[in-house]
Scaffold this active site. Structure first.
Site, PDB file in Angstrom:
ATOM      1  N   CYS A 119       0.848  -1.189   0.000  1.00  8.87           N
ATOM      2  CA  CYS A 119       0.000   0.000   0.000  1.00  8.87           C
ATOM      3  C   CYS A 119       0.883   1.237   0.000  1.00  8.87           C
ATOM      4  O   CYS A 119       2.060   1.171   0.344  1.00  8.87           O
ATOM      5  CB  CYS A 119      -0.896   0.055   1.240  1.00  8.87           C
ATOM      6  SG  CYS A 119      -1.895  -1.407   1.526  1.00  8.87           S
ATOM      7  N   ARG A 139      -4.931   6.891   0.211  1.00 10.55           N
ATOM      8  CA  ARG A 139      -4.010   5.794  -0.021  1.00 10.55           C
ATOM      9  C   ARG A 139      -4.425   4.969  -1.221  1.00 10.55           C
ATOM     10  O   ARG A 139      -5.579   5.013  -1.679  1.00 10.55           O
ATOM     11  CB  ARG A 139      -3.967   4.912   1.222  1.00 10.55           C
ATOM     12  CG  ARG A 139      -5.311   4.323   1.656  1.00 10.55           C
ATOM     13  CD  ARG A 139      -5.567   2.895   1.240  1.00 10.55           C
ATOM     14  NE  ARG A 139      -4.635   1.954   1.799  1.00 10.55           N
ATOM     15  CZ  ARG A 139      -4.756   1.407   3.021  1.00 10.55           C
ATOM     16  NH1 ARG A 139      -5.809   1.697   3.781  1.00 10.55           N
ATOM     17  NH2 ARG A 139      -3.857   0.538   3.458  1.00 10.55           N
TER      18      ARG A 139
END
Length: 323
Positions: free
Chosen positions: A2, A16
Site C-alpha cells: 500500500c 491511499r
C-alpha cells in the site's frame, strides 16, 4: 502492499492506494456518532466523533482499512509483514487495543494529530483476533491532520511513534529506513538538470524530465516511497477542493500497481484494488475496474444515527459515450 499520502493543502487531503491480490469485501462505511464502539480491553464509546472510510463489515461491525473523522483526523493501516508484533497479553498499566480496533479507538475520541499522539503514548497492541476466520493483519499506521503526519509501528522492540515530515508511508522496512533511504535521492529535481559533469561541454538535455533521472520505477515499498515523496513534494497547490482531489489521485497513480506487473509468491496478481482521498468530510474513491471518482459525504448522512451506513463500491467501468 500500500501507499499512503498526507497533504496539508486546503485543510488537509489524505488517502491511499490499497494494493492486494484479492477483495476483502470492502465497502465505504460511515460510522455515525451514536453507534456504540466496543473494545475488548478499553471503555466503550457510546457517543463519539463520526467517521467515514473503507471497511469490511463483520457481524455489523466496520473493520476499517482507513478512515477520516469529522474533525479531519485521518488514520490508515498498511501491510507490515515480518515486522509487526502484537502482544498476547498486555500489562494493565497500558491501553491494550487490538489492531482492528485501533482506527475507531483513535478517530472516535481524537480531533487532532496532537491528541492522537497523546492517546497513543499509552497504546500497546493486543494480539487477539476479531473472530475465528478473521486473522490479525500485520500492520503499521499512518496518522495525519492538517498540521502534519506521524507513523505508528509496533515491533518486537517496542511501540514507536515517529514524526513524518514527508507525509508518505508504504510498507517494509520499518519507517526509519525510508527516511534514511530518502537521503540518496536529494539530487532529484522536477527542473531541467544542470551540467555539473562537464560545464564547458554542451550537454543540453534532450528531453523533459531528465532532472529526475534515477527516480526508482519499480513497485517495491522502498521505491514507491521515494516516488510518492518526489511527486508529493513537487505538487503545487491548485486551489479548490475538486482540483486538489484530482491532483491527489494523480499522485496516487504514480505508485499504483498495474495487473500483471507484480506477482505474489502464490502466482496471483498484486494490484491497486482501490485508491481514495479524504477531503473536507468527503471520502472520494476509485477502483481498479472503474476509474471514475465516486464520493460519499458525511454531511449527506444522518450523523446522529446509531447504525453504520454502508455504500457498496461502484466497480464497473463508467464510460460516458458522446454519440
Amino acid at each position: 502492499m500500500c501507499t499512503s499520502i498526507a497533504m496539508q493543502q486546503g485543510g488537509g487531503l489524505f488517502g491511499r492506494n490499497l494494493d492486494l491480490e484479492y477483495s476483502f469485501g470492502e465497502q465505504v462505511v460511515v460510522t455515525p456518532r451514536r453507534y456504540p464502539l466496543r473494545f475488548r480491553r478499553q471503555p466503550p464509546l457510546d457517543r463519539h466523533l463520526a467517521m467515514v472510510g473503507m471497511a469490511h463489515m463483520a457481524d455489523g461491525h466496520p473493520l476499517y482499512a482507513e478512515a477520516v473523522n469529522e474533525a479531519g483526523l485521518y488514520m490508515a493501516g498498511l501491510y507490515f509483514p515480518g515486522n509487526a508484533w502484537y502482544e498476547p497479553e498486555v500489562s494493565p498499566e497500558w491501553d491494550a487495543v487490538a489492531p482492528y480496533e485501533l482506527i475507531p479507538w483513535v478517530l472516535g475520541s481524537c480531533e487532532t494529530l496532537a491528541q492522537a499522539k497523546e492517546k497513543l503514548a499509552r497504546f500497546r497492541p493486543l494480539g487477539v483476533a476479531f473472530a475465528e476466520g478473521l486473522p490479525l493483519a500485520a500492520l503499521h499506521w499512518h496518522i495525519a491532520d492538517k498540521t502534519g503526519a506521524a507513523v505508528l509501528e509496533a515491533t518486537r522492540d517496542g511501540v514507536h511513534l515517529y514524526d513524518d515530515p514527508v507525509g508518505v508511508l508504504t510498507n517494509n522496512p520499518p519507517f526509519p529506513f525510508h527516511q534514511l533511504n530518502l537521503r540518496q535521492y536529494q539530487a532529484l529535481t522536477a527542473r531541467p538538470p544542470e551540467n555539473h559533469l562537464a560545464p564547458g561541454v554542451d550537454l543540453a538535455p534532450f528531453g523533459q524530465g531528465m532532472g529526475a533521472l534515477g527516480l526508482p520505477g519499480d513497485a517495491s515499498p522502498a521505491s514507491r516511497y521515494v516516488r510518492a515523496a518526489f511527486s508529493k513534494l513537487n505538487s503545487p497547490d491548485q486551489g479548490d477542493e475538486l482540483t486538489r482531489v484530482t491532483q491527489f489521485f494523480h499522485l496516487l497513480d504514480t505508485v499504483a500497481m498495474v495487473r500483471g506487473t507484480v506477482l505474489t509468491p502464490e502466482g496471483k496478481y498484486d494490484l491497486t484494488t482501490y485508491s481514495c482521498c479524504c477531503a473536507g468530510g468527503t471520502y472520494y474513491y476509485k477502483t481498479y475496474g472503474n476509474s471514475r471518482i465516486t464520493a460519499v459525504r458525511m454531511a449527506g448522512t444522518d450523523l446522529e444515527s446509531d447504525q453504520p451506513m454502508a455504500f457498496p463500491l461502484r466497480e464497473a467501468q463508467d464510460v460516458a459515450f458522446e454519440n
